[in-house]
Design a protein around this motif. Structure first.
Motif: not given
Length: 108
Positions: A14-21, A43-61
């Motif tokens: 139901s929840e996951l830790q955002l380990v690192e950007w 496990s630790v999983l990498d998340v890929e971008s679903p689109a191209s453009g400029k990244l705007v980070i809203l939450e801290r790792a």
């Protein structure tokens, strides 16, 4: 604009830790680039971008977030009204500029 949310990682999670950007705030991102890592109790999983453009980070790792929580956005160069259009529906001036660009690239 494309929202980046904490993805599902199984029925019991139901929840996951955002380990690192991995990508930096404000960086140009291509579709398929690895953006951030998430960690479950298994496990630790990498998340890929679903689109191209400029990244705007809203939450801290380092924080734990519920599934579906918004952690960032990908801002596209073009508004969705233009980016999603078929070539034939673009205004004539835009079609002409695109044709001129491709003609210039072929010559160069």
């Amino acid at each position: 604009m494309t929202d980046l949310k904490i993805p599902t990682a199984g029925d019991a999670v139901s929840e996951l830790q955002l380990v690192e950007w991995i990508a930096e705030n404000g960086a140009h991102i291509n579709e398929g680039d690895v953006l951030y890592s998430i960690e479950s109790d298994k496990s630790v999983l990498d998340v890929e971008s679903p689109a191209s453009g400029k990244l705007v980070i809203l939450e801290r790792a380092g924080e734990i977030f519920p599934i579906g929580h918004l952690v960032g956005r990908i801002e596209s160069r073009w508004p969705h009204s233009v980016a999603g259009m078929h070539r034939d529906t673009l205004p004539a001036v835009v079609q002409g500029a695109i044709c001129n660009l491709f003609a210039w690239v072929e010559v160069a």
